[in-house]
Design a protein around this motif. Structure first.
Motif, PDB file in Angstrom:
ATOM      1  N   ASN A  61      -3.672  -0.465  -9.971  1.00  0.00           N
ATOM      2  CA  ASN A  61      -3.769  -0.764  -8.538  1.00  0.00           C
ATOM      3  C   ASN A  61      -4.304  -2.167  -8.258  1.00  0.00           C
ATOM      4  OD1 ASN A  61      -3.116   2.076  -8.091  1.00  0.00           O
ATOM      5  ND2 ASN A  61      -5.226   2.474  -8.689  1.00  0.00           N
ATOM      6  N   ASN A 488      -3.055   5.935  -0.852  1.00  0.00           N
ATOM      7  CA  ASN A 488      -4.275   5.411  -0.237  1.00  0.00           C
ATOM      8  C   ASN A 488      -5.035   4.482  -1.170  1.00  0.00           C
ATOM      9  OD1 ASN A 488      -3.834   6.824   2.132  1.00  0.00           O
ATOM     10  ND2 ASN A 488      -4.961   8.625   1.446  1.00  0.00           N
ATOM     11  N   LYS A 491      -2.542   1.209  -1.085  1.00  0.00           N
ATOM     12  CA  LYS A 491      -2.480   0.524   0.216  1.00  0.00           C
ATOM     13  C   LYS A 491      -3.858   0.582   0.876  1.00  0.00           C
ATOM     14  CE  LYS A 491       0.376  -0.056   4.319  1.00  0.00           C
ATOM     15  NZ  LYS A 491       1.576   0.375   5.048  1.00  0.00           N
ATOM     16  N   ARG A 495      -4.786  -4.633   1.493  1.00  0.00           N
ATOM     17  CA  ARG A 495      -3.343  -4.697   1.202  1.00  0.00           C
ATOM     18  C   ARG A 495      -2.560  -3.930   2.280  1.00  0.00           C
ATOM     19  NH1 ARG A 495      -2.511  -2.902  -4.936  1.00  0.00           N
ATOM     20  NH2 ARG A 495      -0.656  -4.208  -4.790  1.00  0.00           N
ATOM     21  N   ASN A 496      -3.011  -4.022   3.515  1.00  0.00           N
ATOM     22  CA  ASN A 496      -2.429  -3.199   4.572  1.00  0.00           C
ATOM     23  C   ASN A 496      -1.071  -3.683   5.063  1.00  0.00           C
ATOM     24  OD1 ASN A 496      -3.137  -5.465   5.985  1.00  0.00           O
ATOM     25  ND2 ASN A 496      -4.632  -4.487   7.310  1.00  0.00           N
ATOM     26  N   LEU A 498       1.540  -4.269   2.960  1.00  0.00           N
ATOM     27  CA  LEU A 498       2.553  -3.974   1.954  1.00  0.00           C
ATOM     28  C   LEU A 498       3.798  -3.400   2.615  1.00  0.00           C
ATOM     29  CD1 LEU A 498       0.531  -2.297  -0.956  1.00  0.00           C
ATOM     30  CD2 LEU A 498       1.709  -4.491  -1.030  1.00  0.00           C
ATOM     31  N   GLU A 500       7.337  -1.315   2.950  1.00  0.00           N
ATOM     32  CA  GLU A 500       7.655   0.036   2.483  1.00  0.00           C
ATOM     33  C   GLU A 500       8.295   0.009   1.098  1.00  0.00           C
ATOM     34  OE1 GLU A 500      10.499   3.812   3.750  1.00  0.00           O
ATOM     35  OE2 GLU A 500       9.880   2.365   5.269  1.00  0.00           O
ATOM     36  N   LEU A 503       5.646  -0.823  -1.522  1.00  0.00           N
ATOM     37  CA  LEU A 503       4.764   0.331  -1.710  1.00  0.00           C
ATOM     38  C   LEU A 503       5.472   1.411  -2.520  1.00  0.00           C
ATOM     39  CD1 LEU A 503       2.056   1.684  -1.097  1.00  0.00           C
ATOM     40  CD2 LEU A 503       3.037   2.539   1.035  1.00  0.00           C
TER      41      LEU A 503
END
Length: 536
Positions: A61, A488, A491, A495-496, A498, A500, A503
């Motif tokens: 991560n 969770n 993201k 890293r909000n 990212l 779709e 992710l």
């Protein structure tokens, strides 16, 4: 004659020179080809090395920005082939766009493997993605992330939905969340609480305050439990603080109604938490769903009518049986060293609130776990493979109903005549009875009987189809929950943004990219997308 001889000698000399030139050209061509192959192989090693670091970052991560640093670390430890990622001053395969392309290629290989696995299995269910892959045990795979326009958690086990229909419980949840924020947002308040707990010797049994989420029993149960466990020190903190905010929270929790509801909910939500955790077990099968549901409903209804829960019984044993007026004319009593306001109206309303909550919860559960449609088919499949069905069936009526319900469903799935499916099911029932009579200890569970049916697939194809479909039925949500947790973790607030697709790729790499991953396939996909400067 001499001219002829001279011409002949000249021609042979010319031919010899041409042959030598051709040999030289061929050798140079082969040398260039070999050199190019070596260069491409060297470049391939660099790309695959970078892909491995991309996978490492995804597994742990780490943000994409860390990949160049990982490359540099590897180079410093002797992985010099990674130097080839920098082709020249203008071309660099450590840029964030290159890293995303690596992730995409890796994810596509995983998807290709998934598609093949599903195709080979022939039986799957979509929740996360459960398949049978040449084995009699189901395996779960990540399918993908789908962005929703709305999400109301209709299928979730939500105590909030039952509580929201009772006006006082809406207020009750607001009080719990206010208590949570009071301590979560202030280390000073939390320190004061911990100090008081040590003085009151409550520190060993104290429970952390939690926020209430409407779609989860467990959060509601944890929030109520924390208030019940920490009640004395909680009230003391509010009184010691003496601020307007603290006193505003102290007032509603120092009433008989609040305490009665809190202790009653502690009992009820404990049972619902047990049910929720049972459904989250990875090895639960459909056999257990309705027995768990019916037993939980029975316990809840008994608690509502008789007040048999341990927490509510303990509370009632420590308070007056009827409201009593003090010297000032107010109805109060002492509870854990604090004055509690009381009245007959509060007592009546508290009982009414709790009864209505249980009624709503029971209705909620029954609506969501009906014995209709797919649930009816799954129940019939479970009964067909449950050894207890064979043990307790005195006559054949039980199996007649099971076969009747399943034959229509399986005939559509297998495109066979319903009569053929019925005969196949009936033959298996006879065979299973014989097997259980002879080897009852070997086949003691639904899973054991399912394995038997799959092993006899050539003889009982319709039964094996039912067994395979029962195996992949998504009874437990544990894999989905783990997937949500992984999302969770990846993201985060930092890293909000990212996308779709990114992710999706990161979750896929994090979950399904294992040590046996074929990086050669990922390299081929990456190289085929467009011309790569590093490969020229």
């Amino acid at each position: 004659m001499f001219p002829d001889i001279g011409l002949k000698l000249f021609s042979e000399s010319k031919r010899d020179n041409s042959h030598g030139f051709a040999v030289t050209v061929l050798k140079q061509h082969n040398d260039m080809k070999t050199a190019k192959a070596k260069a491409i192989s060297k470049s391939k090693d660099a790309i695959i090395g970078a892909m491995k670091n991309v996978v490492f970052a995804g597994k742990y991560n780490l943000a994409n920005i860390i990949v160049p640093e990982l490359n540099a670390l590897c180079i410093s430890q002797g992985a010099l082939h990674l130097n080839d990622l920098k082709v020249d001053g203008h071309t660099n395969y450590e840029h964030h766009s290159s890293i995303k392309e690596f992730q995409q290629s890796i994810a596509e290989v995983i998807v290709d493997d998934l598609v093949k696995e599903v195709s080979d299995s022939g039986v799957f269910s979509i929740m996360y993605l459960a398949t049978l892959s040449g084995r009699v045990e189901p395996v779960t795979r990540f399918l993908g992330i789908k962005q929703l326009s709305s999400a109301d958690a209709e299928l979730a086990l939500g105590a909030g939905s039952a509580a929201d229909k009772v006006r006082y419980l809406v207020k009750f949840q607001d009080i719990l969340n206010s208590i949570y924020k009071y301590f979560a947002n202030s280390p000073k308040n939390m320190s004061r609480l911990e100090t008081l707990q040590k003085v009151l010797e409550e520190s060993e049994s104290c429970t952390r305050f939690k926020q209430v989420f409407h779609t989860r029993w467990l959060s509601f149960e944890g929030s109520v439990q924390a208030v019940v466990d920490n009640y004395s020190s909680l009230v003391s903190v509010f009184l010691e603080d003496n601020s307007a905010k603290a006193l505003a929270m102290h007032k509603p929790i120092s009433t008989y109604k609040f305490l009665y509801v809190a202790h009653f909910l502690a009992d009820v939500l404990k049972q619902l938490a047990i049910l929720c955790k049972s459904f989250q077990s990875s090895d639960i099968n459909f056999t257990a769903v309705h027995p768990l549901l019916h037993s939980t409903v029975g316990v809840l209804e008994d608690m509502a009518t008789s007040g048999s829960g341990s927490y509510i019984c303990e509370f009632l044993s420590k308070v007056p049986s009827q409201p009593c007026q003090d010297e000032t004319g107010l109805c109060t009593f002492e509870y854990k060293g604090h004055t509690i306001r009381d009245s007959q109206q509060q007592r009546s309303e508290a009982v009414s609130v709790c009864h209505q909550f249980v009624k709503n919860v029971v209705s909620n559960l029954r609506d969501r776990f009906t014995d209709e449609g797919d649930a009816r088919v799954l129940n019939s499949m479970t009964q067909l493979f449950d050894p207890l069905t064979y043990i307790h069936s005195v006559d054949g009526d039980v199996f007649t109903d099971i076969i009747s319900r399943l034959s229509g469903y399986l005939s559509v799935c297998s495109k066979c005549k319903e009569s053929e499916v019925s005969d196949n099911l009936r033959s298996f029932v006879s065979y299973a009875k014989t097997v259980l009579d002879q080897n009852g200890k070997v086949y003691g569970s639904v899973s054991d009987m399912v394995q038997l049916a799959i092993r006899c697939k050539s003889t009982y194809p319709s039964v094996a189809m039912a067994a395979e479909r029962l195996l992949v039925s998504p009874v437990s949500t544990v894999d989905c929950e783990r997937g949500f947790s992984r999302v969770n973790i990846i993201k985060t607030d930092l890293r909000n943004k990212l996308a779709e697709e990114t992710l999706n790729n990161l979750v896929r790499i994090s979950i399904d990219c294992n040590d046996n991953f074929c990086y050669d396939d990922a390299f081929k996909k990456w190289a085929a997308v467009k011309e790569r400067h590093i490969l020229m």
